[in-house]
Design a protein around this motif. Structure first.
Motif, PDB file in Angstrom:
ATOM      1  N   LEU A  49       0.834  -1.187   0.000  1.00 37.56           N
ATOM      2  CA  LEU A  49       0.000   0.000   0.000  1.00 37.56           C
ATOM      3  C   LEU A  49       0.883   1.256   0.000  1.00 37.56           C
ATOM      4  CD1 LEU A  49      -3.071   0.253   0.095  1.00 37.56           C
ATOM      5  CD2 LEU A  49      -2.911   0.333   2.600  1.00 37.56           C
ATOM      6  N   ILE A  50       0.601   2.199  -0.905  1.00 37.32           N
ATOM      7  CA  ILE A  50       1.440   3.386  -1.029  1.00 37.32           C
ATOM      8  C   ILE A  50       0.797   4.585  -0.327  1.00 37.32           C
ATOM      9  CG2 ILE A  50       2.448   5.070  -2.652  1.00 37.32           C
ATOM     10  CD1 ILE A  50       3.778   2.342  -2.794  1.00 37.32           C
ATOM     11  N   GLY A  51       1.553   5.204   0.580  1.00 33.51           N
ATOM     12  CA  GLY A  51       1.106   6.452   1.201  1.00 33.51           C
ATOM     13  C   GLY A  51       0.216   6.257   2.419  1.00 33.51           C
ATOM     14  N   TYR A  52      -0.279   5.069   2.593  1.00 33.01           N
ATOM     15  CA  TYR A  52      -1.200   4.828   3.714  1.00 33.01           C
ATOM     16  C   TYR A  52      -0.849   3.511   4.387  1.00 33.01           C
ATOM     17  CZ  TYR A  52      -3.754   8.492   1.357  1.00 33.01           C
ATOM     18  OH  TYR A  52      -4.079   9.686   0.779  1.00 33.01           O
ATOM     19  N   ARG A  53      -1.284   3.383   5.632  1.00 32.22           N
ATOM     20  CA  ARG A  53      -1.128   2.120   6.342  1.00 32.22           C
ATOM     21  C   ARG A  53      -2.487   1.694   6.843  1.00 32.22           C
ATOM     22  NH1 ARG A  53       2.054   3.317  11.198  1.00 32.22           N
ATOM     23  NH2 ARG A  53       1.175   5.358  10.733  1.00 32.22           N
ATOM     24  N   MET A  54      -2.645   0.406   7.034  1.00 26.77           N
ATOM     25  CA  MET A  54      -3.876  -0.081   7.645  1.00 26.77           C
ATOM     26  C   MET A  54      -3.716   0.016   9.156  1.00 26.77           C
ATOM     27  SD  MET A  54      -5.886  -1.011   5.253  1.00 26.77           S
ATOM     28  CE  MET A  54      -7.004  -2.385   5.381  1.00 26.77           C
ATOM     29  N   ARG A  55      -4.632   0.695   9.803  1.00 29.35           N
ATOM     30  CA  ARG A  55      -4.659   0.632  11.263  1.00 29.35           C
ATOM     31  C   ARG A  55      -5.997   0.006  11.616  1.00 29.35           C
ATOM     32  NH1 ARG A  55      -3.655   6.082  14.148  1.00 29.35           N
ATOM     33  NH2 ARG A  55      -1.489   5.749  13.594  1.00 29.35           N
ATOM     34  N   GLY A  56      -5.955  -1.252  12.027  1.00 23.18           N
ATOM     35  CA  GLY A  56      -7.196  -2.017  12.166  1.00 23.18           C
ATOM     36  C   GLY A  56      -7.785  -2.166  10.772  1.00 23.18           C
ATOM     37  N   SER A  57      -9.001  -1.687  10.591  1.00 19.35           N
ATOM     38  CA  SER A  57      -9.607  -1.779   9.268  1.00 19.35           C
ATOM     39  C   SER A  57      -9.596  -0.407   8.586  1.00 19.35           C
ATOM     40  CB  SER A  57     -11.048  -2.272   9.405  1.00 19.35           C
ATOM     41  OG  SER A  57     -11.763  -1.380  10.234  1.00 19.35           O
ATOM     42  N   LYS A  58      -8.930   0.573   9.242  1.00 12.11           N
ATOM     43  CA  LYS A  58      -8.942   1.935   8.688  1.00 12.11           C
ATOM     44  C   LYS A  58      -7.612   2.269   8.015  1.00 12.11           C
ATOM     45  CE  LYS A  58     -10.168   5.571  10.991  1.00 12.11           C
ATOM     46  NZ  LYS A  58     -10.396   6.427  12.178  1.00 12.11           N
ATOM     47  N   LEU A  59      -7.689   3.070   6.961  1.00 10.85           N
ATOM     48  CA  LEU A  59      -6.479   3.545   6.306  1.00 10.85           C
ATOM     49  C   LEU A  59      -6.059   4.869   6.952  1.00 10.85           C
ATOM     50  CD1 LEU A  59      -7.102   3.039   2.486  1.00 10.85           C
ATOM     51  CD2 LEU A  59      -5.500   1.815   3.942  1.00 10.85           C
ATOM     52  N   VAL A  60      -4.783   4.953   7.339  1.00 10.41           N
ATOM     53  CA  VAL A  60      -4.291   6.223   7.863  1.00 10.41           C
ATOM     54  C   VAL A  60      -3.067   6.633   7.052  1.00 10.41           C
ATOM     55  CG1 VAL A  60      -5.143   5.917  10.213  1.00 10.41           C
ATOM     56  CG2 VAL A  60      -2.900   5.018   9.584  1.00 10.41           C
ATOM     57  N   ALA A  61      -2.855   7.949   6.963  1.00  7.15           N
ATOM     58  CA  ALA A  61      -1.708   8.466   6.203  1.00  7.15           C
ATOM     59  C   ALA A  61      -0.417   7.951   6.818  1.00  7.15           C
ATOM     60  CB  ALA A  61      -1.732   9.988   6.193  1.00  7.15           C
ATOM     61  N   ASP A  62       0.486   7.496   5.962  1.00  3.43           N
ATOM     62  CA  ASP A  62       1.762   6.975   6.434  1.00  3.43           C
ATOM     63  C   ASP A  62       2.698   8.141   6.748  1.00  3.43           C
ATOM     64  OD1 ASP A  62       3.703   5.206   7.125  1.00  3.43           O
ATOM     65  OD2 ASP A  62       3.646   4.080   5.254  1.00  3.43           O
ATOM     66  N   ARG A  63       3.794   7.851   7.436  1.00  6.91           N
ATOM     67  CA  ARG A  63       4.760   8.913   7.736  1.00  6.91           C
ATOM     68  C   ARG A  63       5.594   9.229   6.494  1.00  6.91           C
ATOM     69  NH1 ARG A  63       7.860   6.329  12.293  1.00  6.91           N
ATOM     70  NH2 ARG A  63       9.287   8.030  11.861  1.00  6.91           N
ATOM     71  N   GLU A  64       6.000  10.519   6.395  1.00  9.95           N
ATOM     72  CA  GLU A  64       6.782  10.975   5.241  1.00  9.95           C
ATOM     73  C   GLU A  64       7.995  10.073   4.990  1.00  9.95           C
ATOM     74  OE1 GLU A  64       6.707  13.081   2.556  1.00  9.95           O
ATOM     75  OE2 GLU A  64       4.731  13.549   3.320  1.00  9.95           O
ATOM     76  N   ARG A  65       8.657   9.676   6.058  1.00 10.12           N
ATOM     77  CA  ARG A  65       9.877   8.874   5.899  1.00 10.12           C
ATOM     78  C   ARG A  65       9.585   7.539   5.223  1.00 10.12           C
ATOM     79  NH1 ARG A  65      14.370  10.490   8.102  1.00 10.12           N
ATOM     80  NH2 ARG A  65      15.216   8.467   7.594  1.00 10.12           N
ATOM     81  N   ASN A  66       8.453   6.931   5.618  1.00 15.40           N
ATOM     82  CA  ASN A  66       8.096   5.639   5.016  1.00 15.40           C
ATOM     83  C   ASN A  66       7.703   5.809   3.555  1.00 15.40           C
ATOM     84  OD1 ASN A  66       8.538   4.554   7.514  1.00 15.40           O
ATOM     85  ND2 ASN A  66       6.368   4.519   8.078  1.00 15.40           N
ATOM     86  N   ILE A  67       6.973   6.890   3.279  1.00 12.78           N
ATOM     87  CA  ILE A  67       6.575   7.150   1.902  1.00 12.78           C
ATOM     88  C   ILE A  67       7.817   7.357   1.038  1.00 12.78           C
ATOM     89  CG2 ILE A  67       5.312   8.720   0.386  1.00 12.78           C
ATOM     90  CD1 ILE A  67       3.480   9.327   2.809  1.00 12.78           C
TER      91      ILE A  67
END
Lengths: 261, 252
Positions: free
Chosen positions: A74-92
């Motif tokens: 997944l690009i730019g987002y992470r799954m937190r539970g069943s929700k998508l949250v914005a990933d950190r700049e460093r990971n992106i």
């Protein structure tokens, strides 16, 4: 029939991607994929969302719905539970290293030499030793036909030469795929050929490529698949012969009539 | 009373030790405050450009207050005011035999805090004039924000803001005179002290003005040299020009 160099693995996959700029829906529930080794050309009238779609692949644009995956990640987002949250700049940033991008206006770093433009990312981000990076950079410069420009500064290169350096700069990170955003639109006509030539060689070498372009002749020669967009949607896709010779959608016909005549 | 040329030349070419110490202190404080103020200014500039509304607000309020009040008031406030309110007292510090009086510390701090507000706006304009395509290219290569900032954005922004930074240091050299009000023996206070004993005000202040003129002129020459060097550099980037402008195409 797909050429044998294309694998079945979907290297890039967008599902249900939607994006608004203010009240304008620029991407409307778009599904799009690119298989490993495939060359996909995106065409469409200006404002159809093709550049935005391209920029979503390496998260230069955020999306408001849907998912973007590269190598099934997944690009730019992470799954937190069943929700998508914005990933950190460093990971992106780390994710972007897998996908090279070439811009309409080249965007070479003007304060660095051609060689430094190409080596800066691999040395800083991949820990490649400087001597090794320079060796690789010189090989890339030879590949794009500029073996003697290593120590020049971008300002002293023609537009076509700058764009070829920009391609070498992106390749230096050894990306899994390359994105091209209207790479010849800012060039004087006599320089278009040299850039398309480099891209043609790259396609022949088996690189996975997504190309936004208005160069229909080039698209026809190089594309494995042509995707046509209009008003933020994919309206038609298929082999270049089919799309260019027997377009199904009336909007595609109108577009081709406008650019081919 | 006529202008006493003999006294003037003597003061100009054979200044007292006290005056030379004042000259050193003037330069030392200016350099220290400029460096400290620049670092702080960069931090505030980043705050002003941050995504967080709180950070932007804090940076904005800081710049608003500092630029909206006199430097002289800030100096007295920090040294005398804070001490009077028992909030902060600047004590002399001795490091390997050299004593830094509390007033000098407070003076440098006040000058730096003031400078930071102006430097913040300069940094912000410099960073803002780097072409957005430079940010995108750096991001697309996979640079994290800090790397992009250090290797791509700042080198270009610094070229753009070289001239305004030069002007700031010129102002800083002259602003050090204000610190005399809290008893720092820089050139102005030393001159005043000599003056109170000799009353050769015209001659002494002529000498003082000439020393400042010499300092700012030396700085001006250095800046002219630096600018010339950058303008001639092979990058084709000229200080003060928009580095993001589309480079002109040169036939190969």
């Amino acid at each position: 029939m797909k050429p044998p160099r294309i694998s079945d693995e979907r290297l890039i996959e967008l599902t249900g991607v939607a994006k608004w700029f203010g009240p304008n829906k620029v991407l409307d529930d778009v599904d799009f994929h690119v298989r490993r080794g495939e060359v996909v050309v995106l065409i469409g009238p200006s404002g159809s969302g093709k550049t935005t779609l391209l920029r979503c692949i390496n998260h230069l644009e955020t999306v408001q719905a849907g998912q973007v995956r590269v190598r099934d990640e997944l690009i730019g987002y992470r799954m937190r539970g069943s929700k998508l949250v914005a990933d950190r700049e460093r990971n992106i940033a780390v994710q972007r290293r897998e996908v090279g991008m070439v811009f309409q206006r080249f965007n070479l770093f003007p304060h660095l030499t051609v060689l430094e433009n190409i080596t800066i990312a691999p040395t800083l981000l991949r820990g490649v030793p400087k001597a090794r990076a320079e060796e690789d950079a010189r090989a890339l410069l030879a590949r794009v036909g500029l073996p003697d420009k290593a120590l020049s500064y971008p300002v002293h290169l023609s537009g076509g030469q700058q764009q070829r350096v920009a391609i070498a700069r992106a390749l230096a990170m050894q990306p899994a795929a390359m994105l091209f955003d209207e790479p010849t639109s800012a060039l004087d006509p006599e320089m278009v050929g040299e850039v398309l030539g480099v891209m043609r060689d790259l396609a022949a070498s088996g690189m996975t490529m997504v190309i936004v372009t208005h160069e229909m002749g080039f698209a026809r020669q190089v594309a494995d698949r042509v995707v046509v967009m209009a008003q933020g949607r994919v309206i038609e896709e298929g082999a270049p012969e089919q799309v260019f010779s027997a377009p199904r959608d009336p909007k595609t016909r109108a577009l081709l009539a406008a650019v081919l005549h | 009373m006529a202008f006493d040329w003999t006294y003037f030349w003597a003061q100009l070419f054979t200044p007292s030790t006290a005056f030379l110490d004042g000259l050193f202190l003037t330069v030392f404080m200016a350099v220290a405050a400029q460096i400290l103020g620049s670092v702080l200014g960069l931090v505030i500039a980043l705050g002003k450009m941050a995504r967080s509304r709180v950070l932007r607000g804090l940076a904005g309020v800081y710049i608003w207050i500092v630029r909206g009040t006199p430097l002289l008031v800030q100096i007295v406030f920090i040294y005398t005011g804070l001490a009077a309110a028992n909030i902060l007292r600047f004590n002399d510090i001795t490091l390997s035999g050299i004593t830094f009086p509390g007033s000098v510390q407070a003076g440098i701090l006040a000058l730096a805090l003031n400078e930071a507000a102006y430097m913040a706006e300069i940094f912000r304009s410099g960073i803002g004039s780097v072409d957005s395509g430079q940010f995108e290219a750096a991001k697309a290569l996979g640079m994290p924000p800090a790397t992009m900032f250090r290797h791509i954005v700042m080198p270009q922004a610094l070229r753009i803001i070289l001239l305004p930074i030069g002007n700031q240091f010129n102002i800083m050299l002259k602003n050090t005179t204000l610190v005399s009000v809290i008893g720092v023996s820089e050139m102005l206070l030393v001159t005043e002290t000599i003056n109170s004993a000799t009353f050769r005000t015209f001659e002494l202040y002529s000498v003082l003005a000439l020393y400042f003129l010499a300092l700012t002129s030396l700085w001006h020459l250095f800046m002219a040299w630096a600018e010339h060097r950058l303008a001639r550099s092979k990058t084709g980037l000229v200080p003060g020009q928009d580095a993001g402008a589309t480079p002109k195409e040169v036939a190969a």
